[in-house]
Scaffold this motif. Structure first.
Motif, PDB file in Angstrom:
ATOM      1  N   GLU A 360       0.816  -1.209   0.000  1.00 52.48           N
ATOM      2  CA  GLU A 360       0.000   0.000   0.000  1.00 52.48           C
ATOM      3  C   GLU A 360       0.857   1.269   0.000  1.00 52.48           C
ATOM      4  O   GLU A 360       0.473   2.279  -0.571  1.00 52.48           O
ATOM      5  N   LEU A 364       0.811   4.174  -3.076  1.00 52.06           N
ATOM      6  CA  LEU A 364       0.029   5.281  -2.511  1.00 52.06           C
ATOM      7  C   LEU A 364      -0.219   6.407  -3.513  1.00 52.06           C
ATOM      8  O   LEU A 364      -1.349   6.846  -3.708  1.00 52.06           O
ATOM      9  N   LEU A 367      -2.258   5.366  -6.832  1.00 50.85           N
ATOM     10  CA  LEU A 367      -3.607   4.798  -6.731  1.00 50.85           C
ATOM     11  C   LEU A 367      -4.591   5.334  -7.779  1.00 50.85           C
ATOM     12  O   LEU A 367      -5.320   4.553  -8.376  1.00 50.85           O
TER      13      LEU A 367
ATOM     14  N   THR B  75      -9.762   8.745   9.950  1.00 47.94           N
ATOM     15  CA  THR B  75      -9.019   9.899   9.437  1.00 47.94           C
ATOM     16  C   THR B  75      -8.529  10.784  10.585  1.00 47.94           C
ATOM     17  O   THR B  75      -8.168  11.929  10.380  1.00 47.94           O
ATOM     18  N   THR B 194     -10.434   2.861  -3.520  1.00 50.01           N
ATOM     19  CA  THR B 194      -9.416   3.885  -3.395  1.00 50.01           C
ATOM     20  C   THR B 194      -9.710   4.776  -2.197  1.00 50.01           C
ATOM     21  O   THR B 194      -8.812   5.133  -1.449  1.00 50.01           O
ATOM     22  N   ARG B 197      -8.654   3.133   1.063  1.00 55.44           N
ATOM     23  CA  ARG B 197      -7.202   3.135   1.159  1.00 55.44           C
ATOM     24  C   ARG B 197      -6.703   4.523   1.536  1.00 55.44           C
ATOM     25  O   ARG B 197      -5.900   4.706   2.435  1.00 55.44           O
ATOM     26  N   ASN B 198      -7.234   5.529   0.818  1.00 53.02           N
ATOM     27  CA  ASN B 198      -6.767   6.887   1.027  1.00 53.02           C
ATOM     28  C   ASN B 198      -7.108   7.423   2.405  1.00 53.02           C
ATOM     29  O   ASN B 198      -6.313   8.123   3.016  1.00 53.02           O
ATOM     30  N   VAL B 202      -4.511   9.010   5.060  1.00 50.47           N
ATOM     31  CA  VAL B 202      -4.608  10.377   5.583  1.00 50.47           C
ATOM     32  C   VAL B 202      -4.622  10.363   7.110  1.00 50.47           C
ATOM     33  O   VAL B 202      -3.968  11.174   7.759  1.00 50.47           O
ATOM     34  N   SER B 209       0.626  11.821   2.939  1.00 48.96           N
ATOM     35  CA  SER B 209      -0.467  11.676   1.983  1.00 48.96           C
ATOM     36  C   SER B 209      -0.566  12.897   1.083  1.00 48.96           C
ATOM     37  O   SER B 209      -0.784  12.786  -0.123  1.00 48.96           O
ATOM     38  N   LEU B 214      -2.425  12.870  -2.676  1.00 52.73           N
ATOM     39  CA  LEU B 214      -3.795  12.441  -2.397  1.00 52.73           C
ATOM     40  C   LEU B 214      -4.688  13.668  -2.223  1.00 52.73           C
ATOM     41  O   LEU B 214      -4.266  14.674  -1.670  1.00 52.73           O
ATOM     42  N   ILE B 219     -11.108  13.786   0.460  1.00 54.44           N
ATOM     43  CA  ILE B 219     -11.270  12.564   1.251  1.00 54.44           C
ATOM     44  C   ILE B 219     -11.975  12.880   2.565  1.00 54.44           C
ATOM     45  O   ILE B 219     -12.937  12.208   2.952  1.00 54.44           O
TER      46      ILE B 219
END
Lengths: 518, 324
Positions: A360, A364, A367, B75, B194, B197-198, B202, B209, B214, B219
């Protein structure tokens, strides 16, 4: 041992360790009354630890601290302050919402009938501050003052509490030029009144202007101590970096970067980057297949340049273009889309996501490209992950292993994989080999060379001079946020780089006018 | 910046208790088993289907709210506005039932989403701390709901809505199936998408991140919107179960119940990890604790104290096992 030379503070054989780290080894230092004593050294040299031991934040494991020839052992900063050791940090450590006068007399307010005598306090404060060249209404909250004036208040406070030793940790880093002049005047006055000043700074000009003696630290040890007048800039820098200036090593003496043709097309063009107090008009071109080293001492703005290029640090002005196309939005996401990748300096803080797996962590940043309709495409992901684990020889038990269980070198490779799997056009590497073992270091260096050979444009930031010199096709030198030199071809040598770093006046074109403007 | 590392071995967590990891992971499951056994021995009716239904009617709305809460906590945030959203939902429903029950439900969920968008925007764009942003909504939304509805509770007559709250399929309440479905959806979001995962990235390392490009703000916004919508779903079920729209009383303390379920289920408040199944277990466990105490006629005030102790223990264990 008796002292007639007026030693105020003496550190004798002080050592300090933290888990896994020896921060100080047998350090000795003498501070004499009335002197301005420079303390210099690169990142991790141990300056902060030394200051913290002198001011009671840490206690020494071995050795002793003597104040006026009496051994002392402070267990907290208040004790040190009471004993006469004051510290002025780069960030002012007073109470922003209280009035200037309250800050000046905090804990020692003049009293009348058991209450604070505000009128007298303000009167005294105004008079006191005038002596330091600031004329403000002492009833104003401290935070309404400019940073320089705030710093002056904390110096005035230090004097007010009968300081014998004043430690200044990069006091000028956020000051305007005019404020710096005022500060210097005050420092001279403090020294004249018999206070010993320990002055930490990376700015050569300042050191030579106001300091009497200098102590150089490297890797937790004192490597030398001298009168400022007896040591020239080049000697000072070579002591800090641990390199002998006469040790000429020609660029290209190893296979690394030898005989490689750099193509002519500029991939990454940076023009006129300005970041307040940090960067001034930094321009930089990197061509296809070229490794450009970014040299500079600590605080010269190397990392900041990289961060400003990718938009992680807000630049007031300046442009960045990739293959001639100007970036319109400035953010890491936009930079990545344009093909710029940056390996950040602090692996732990800005790099790894510790709770996630190696897999992961690698994908990152990629993605968005590996997803369809918000779903991660596992087969594509696994393909990329296993390719890079192979390619960079990352030692993992499985891609599902937590990244925080890996060694520093392997974590660094994971981060390299994160950026390489984006197929960037330009790669900015900020200290790519710091804190990793020798084997991994060589592998990473070899990888950089291969990547450049394949046409990548690379910016290399490294405090390891050998790495910088042998790994770069040319070196752009920064000093105090400005590009001051550009070493190319045969000029890429230890000697030349040291001279550029040390701002040898014969090469320098920005001599400091010492005008008094306060 | 104090010193160079002399060792480049993987940094071992210093002073971390080794028992804490497995305990944080499995304690809640063990607790469930123990409570079921204890209750089964002490009461002959505990294992009956009737009792299971009673427990589910209480637990499912909490679970649905807790699912959204788990995402927010992942988060490194918190959503205190969920109780307010539940109140608002029960005020919105009766206003639009005339257009058809599904329209009303859709609008109620939309309202929850809008509330989430407000707190999410405050957190993501205005950079207000999550606790402050959602606390102001928690208070404001209930006020708004009471104004919209009037002071007295309105009866709900719509059969679909009442069925959602009170009747079942194959012996289990309808809402249990909805809850199970949402668990599956959220588990899928966390594991496969996604977004899942994100949001964990974060929560774990926001700076990394951001540098990895990202869309951090988007998010954060999405997570609060989802939490608001899930709270609204719970609000619909609660209103259906109560057969009244009672915004003054619905959803009180739901933020605490949900946070407790998430934390007891092993999700650390420091973000970076989300345990969906753990959250389910945490909800069941807290429901069992409360049921056990009620069954044994422990006073309500004691019940609250015992629950408080459990929360403290759970947070302590989670902190000890946190992998940083």
């Amino acid at each position: 041992m008796s002292d007639s030379s007026g030693v105020v503070l003496r550190l004798d054989g002080v050592s300090k360790s933290f888990p896994g780290v020896r921060a100080l080894r047998d350090v000795s230092l003498e501070l004499r009354a009335g002197e301005v004593h420079a303390l210099v050294g690169e990142n991790g040299a141990g300056k902060s630890t030394l200051i913290k031991i002198s001011t009671g934040v840490y206690t020494a494991d071995e050795g002793e601290v003597r104040l006026l020839d009496a051994p002392v052992s402070f267990t907290d900063p208040l004790q040190a302050q009471a004993a006469g050791i004051s510290t002025i940090y780069q960030e002012v450590n007073l109470i922003p919402l209280m009035s200037v006068a309250r800050n000046l007399y905090l804990g020692r307010e003049p009293r009348r009938f058991g209450l604070v005598d505000t009128a007298r306090m303000n009167r005294d404060a105004r008079a006191r501050l005038r002596e330091f060249g600031i004329d403000v209404n002492p009833a104003r909250p401290l935070r309404s003052l400019a940073l320089g004036a705030q710093q002056m208040v904390s110096i005035a406070r230090a004097v007010e509490i009968d300081a014998r030793v004043v430690i200044m940790d990069e006091p000028t880093s956020s000051l305007e030029k005019r404020e710096v002049e005022t500060l210097f005047t005050v420092i001279e006055r403090l020294a004249a009144s018999g206070i010993a000043i320990l002055y930490v700074s990376h700015r050569m000009e300042e050191l030579y202007r106001i300091c009497d003696r200098v102590t150089v630290m490297r890797d937790g040890q004192v490597v030398g101590s001298s009168a400022m007048a007896d040591i020239d800039r080049l000697q000072l820098v070579s002591m800090m970096l641990g390199r002998d200036a006469s040790d000429l090593r020609q660029h290209g003496s190893t296979a690394f970067a030898e005989g490689r043709d750099v193509e002519d097309d500029v991939v990454l063009r940076t023009q006129g980057l300005n970041v307040r107090h940090t960067l001034e008009d930094v321009s930089l071109d990197i061509r296809r297949g070229e490794v450009v080293g970014l040299g500079g001492l600590l605080g010269a703005g190397r990392s900041e340049t990289a961060r400003a290029i990718v938009g992680a640090l807000h630049a007031e002005s300046g442009e960045v273009a990739v293959n001639g196309k100007r970036l319109r939005r400035r953010s890491p996401a936009a930079a990545i889309r344009a093909g710029i990748a940056m390996l950040p300096e602090d692996r732990k803080l800005d790099g790894i996501v510790p709770g996630l797996s190696v897999r992961e962590n690698i994908v990152l940043a990629a993605l968005p490209r590996l997803s369809r309709m918000g779903l991660v495409q596992r087969s594509k992901q696994d393909e990329i992950v296993s390719f890079f684990i192979d390619r960079l020889q990352i030692k993992v038990s499985s891609p599902a292993q937590r990244v925080s269980d890996l060694s520093g070198g392997n974590q660094q490779k994971v981060l390299l994989a994160r950026w390489l799997c984006l197929h960037p056009k330009a790669l900015l590497l900020d200290e790519p080999t710091r804190g990793i073992d020798v084997g991994a270091k060589a592998e990473v260096q070899g990888l950089i060379e291969e990547l450049a050979r394949d046409g990548l444009a690379v910016l290399l930031i490294s405090s390891d001079l050998e790495e910088l010199i042998e790994g770069s096709d040319r070196i752009v030198v920064l000093r105090e946020g400005k590009v001051v030199d550009n070493l190319t071809g045969d000029a890429v040598t230890d000697d030349n780089l040291m001279r550029a770093l040390a701002a040898d006046p014969s090469r320098s074109d920005d001599a400091q006018p010492a005008k008094d403007s306060s | 910046m104090t010193a160079t590392l002399t060792s480049t071995k993987a940094e071992q967590p210093v002073g971390r208790r080794r028992w804490a990891g497995p305990v944080a992971k499995y304690a809640v499951y063990a607790g469930i088993v123990v409570l079921i056994v204890v209750n089964a021995v002490m009461s002959s009716t505990f294992l009956s289907l009737d009792n299971l239904r009673v427990q589910l009617y209480q637990a499912v709305p909490v679970l649905i709210v807790a699912l959204g809460m788990a995402l927010v906590i992942g988060t490194e945030g918190i959503d205190l506005s969920v109780g307010g959203v539940i109140a608002l939902t029960s005020a919105v429903l009766p206003l639009y039932l005339g257009y058809g029950v599904w329209v009303a439900i859709a609008l109620a969920i939309l309202a929850g989403g809008v509330c989430g968008a407000i707190s999410g925007s405050l957190v993501a764009f205005a950079r207000v701390q999550p606790i402050v942003a959602t606390l102001s909504l928690m208070i404001g939304l209930r006020g708004l709901a009471v104004i919209m509805n009037g002071a007295t509770a309105k009866p709900i007559n719509d059969s679909t809505l009442l069925n959602l709250g009170l009747t079942g399929w194959f012996g289990l309440p309808q809402m249990a199936y909805i809850g199970a479905g949402l668990v599956a959806v959220i588990a899928f979001v966390v594991r496969r998408t996604t977004l899942g995962r994100n949001l964990v990235a974060v929560g774990d390392n926001a700076s990394a991140s951001f540098l990895a490009g990202l869309p951090v703000r988007r998010i954060l916004l999405s997570v609060y919107v989802i939490s608001g919508m899930l709270a609204a779903v719970a609000g619909v079920l609660i209103a259906g179960h109560g057969a009244y729209a009672d915004p003054a009383n619905y959803g009180l303390n739901y933020e605490l119940l949900a946070i407790t379920a998430v934390v007891v289920g092993g999700t650390p408040l420091s973000g970076g990890q989300i345990r969906v199944i753990g959250t389910v277990a945490g909800t069941i466990f807290m429901q069992l604790v409360s049921a056990t105490l009620i069954q044994n006629n422990v006073k309500n005030s004691y019940e609250q104290m015992i629950e408080a102790v459990i929360i403290c223990i759970a947070v302590f264990i989670a902190r000890e096992s946190a992998n940083r």
